[in-house]
Write an enzyme that holds these catalytic residues in place. Structure first.
Site, PDB file in Angstrom:
ATOM      1  N   ASP A 210       0.818  -1.224   0.000  1.00  0.00           N
ATOM      2  CA  ASP A 210       0.000   0.000   0.000  1.00  0.00           C
ATOM      3  C   ASP A 210       0.848   1.269   0.000  1.00  0.00           C
ATOM      4  OD1 ASP A 210      -2.601  -0.696  -0.362  1.00  0.00           O
ATOM      5  OD2 ASP A 210      -3.012  -1.041   1.770  1.00  0.00           O
ATOM      6  N   LYS A 213      -0.463   4.596  -1.175  1.00  0.00           N
ATOM      7  CA  LYS A 213      -1.388   5.410  -0.372  1.00  0.00           C
ATOM      8  C   LYS A 213      -0.706   6.671   0.169  1.00  0.00           C
ATOM      9  CE  LYS A 213      -4.864   2.084   0.998  1.00  0.00           C
ATOM     10  NZ  LYS A 213      -5.383   1.276   2.099  1.00  0.00           N
ATOM     11  N   HIS A 238      -3.995   4.037  -5.959  1.00  0.00           N
ATOM     12  CA  HIS A 238      -2.819   3.779  -5.106  1.00  0.00           C
ATOM     13  C   HIS A 238      -1.936   2.620  -5.589  1.00  0.00           C
ATOM     14  CE1 HIS A 238      -5.328   0.851  -2.789  1.00  0.00           C
ATOM     15  NE2 HIS A 238      -4.173   0.294  -2.495  1.00  0.00           N
TER      16      HIS A 238
HETATM   17 FE   LIG Z   1      -4.274  -1.599  -1.230  1.00  0.00          FE
HETATM   18 FE   LIG Z   2      -3.456  -4.469   2.896  1.00  0.00          FE
END
Ligand SMILES: [Fe+2]
Ligand SMILES: [Fe+2]
Length: 340
Positions: A210, A213, A238
């Protein structure tokens, strides 16, 4: 003195003659006529060359050769033979004797044989030292290389852990999620017998899945109410943002695939590329399962943790749509120790 030579013959006259000849050629020579005393003399005098009669009482030429060599492996042996000893001489040459001289000794031949044996010994010692030195050098270099690689790996790991912690910190309420999914993914793929290289790529991908993000505005990431359609569109970027972050970093190239594809679904309804089935890499298909399980079995701001067995049922319901139906059971089985 050109070298230390020990002459051994059960006939003392031959011993005396040999020692005198050797001295006249400039060698430091000693002689003895009892072969049983040879080992002690070899230890104290430390001859570089031994001239041995091979037909002596008490001890055979072969035994004597072995015993001298066991004291100093580099001692050169020249055999003294009668014309009818040649077969024995050949067998001793095979055992490592350097040369043989026929009796009666011809002085010039003996000088040549001793000089050649000394030169042979010098080369063997030099060669052995060179090999040892080479081995030591290779060992030192290999050690230095593996130390450097380990340091580099440690540095990489520390950097990735810090990044993962930063991602979790910003994505409120997912504290520890990245490290946990990395550990779970490793646990699964280890049981599937993947090699260390693949394992590391999956670990890196899981830790940073991630990372994109970090580019999503706080107003969207932390919005307490439902996201609008436009906000979801931004949120859904993202994986691509994350891919852009890491794909130029050499050691993260493979991990970048998990970052880009971790929201793809097996039936092709995921994002960003709508990949289907095998188009999604094996590591990513495993990771998607692990990511979903972790999201269910740990507390999040908007839902309480569910039991592992309930999470398993939810996952099974999505087998074939979200998740690869062939991987669902093996992954759940590999994680069964999460059942409390
Ligand atoms: Fe994700
Ligand atoms: Fe995750």
């Amino acid at each position: 003195m050109q070298g230390r030579v020990l002459a051994v013959d059960d006939n003392p006259q031959i011993v005396n003659l040999t020692v005198r000849l050797l001295n006249s050629f400039g060698y430091e020579a000693r002689g003895m006529s009892d072969p049983r005393e040879v080992p002690a003399m070899v230890r104290s005098f430390n001859p570089e060359v031994c001239i041995l009669d091979i037909q002596m009482p008490f001890i055979s030429g072969s035994e004597l050769l072995d015993s001298i060599r066991s004291i100093d492996h580099f001692t050169e042996i020249i055999l003294l033979t009668g014309t009818n000893d040649t077969l024995l001489a050949v067998s001793l040459m095979k055992k490592g004797a350097a040369d043989y001289l026929l009796k009666p000794i011809e002085p010039k031949q003996m000088d040549v044989a001793v000089a050649r044996a000394l030169e042979h010994r010098r080369l063997i010692i030099e060669n052995t030292a060179y090999k040892l030195n080479l081995e030591r050098l290779v060992e030192e270099r290999s050690q230095a290389l593996s130390d450097a690689l380990r340091n580099l790996n440690d540095l990489h790991s520390a950097t990735l852990e810090t990044l993962a912690a930063a991602i979790d910190l910003r994505d409120q309420g997912t504290s520890g999620h990245s490290r946990r999914v990395a550990d779970m993914a490793i646990q699964v793929v280890k049981k599937m017998g993947m090699d260390d290289g693949e394992l590391m790529q999956i670990e890196h991908g899981a830790l940073l899945h991630d990372i994109g993000k970090l580019r999503i505005p706080d107003s969207i990431l932390w919005k307490p109410s439902d996201l609008t359609h436009e906000e979801w569109e931004i949120m859904h970027k993202h994986p691509e943002y994350g891919y852009e972050f890491v794909q130029k970093i050499g050691f993260l190239k493979e991990a970048a695939d998990i970052i880009l594809s971790h929201h793809e679904r097996f039936d092709g309804t995921g994002y960003p590329r709508g990949l289907k089935g095998d188009e999604i890499s094996f590591g990513t298909r495993i990771f998607s399962l692990v990511d979903a399980i972790d999201a269910m079995i740990y507390d999040r701001p908007y839902h309480r943790a569910t039991a592992f067995s309930i999470a398993c049922e939810e996952i099974r319901k999505l087998s074939g749509t979200h998740f690869d139906p062939e991987l669902v059971e093996p992954v759940l089985e590999a994680l069964k120790d999460y059942e409390k």
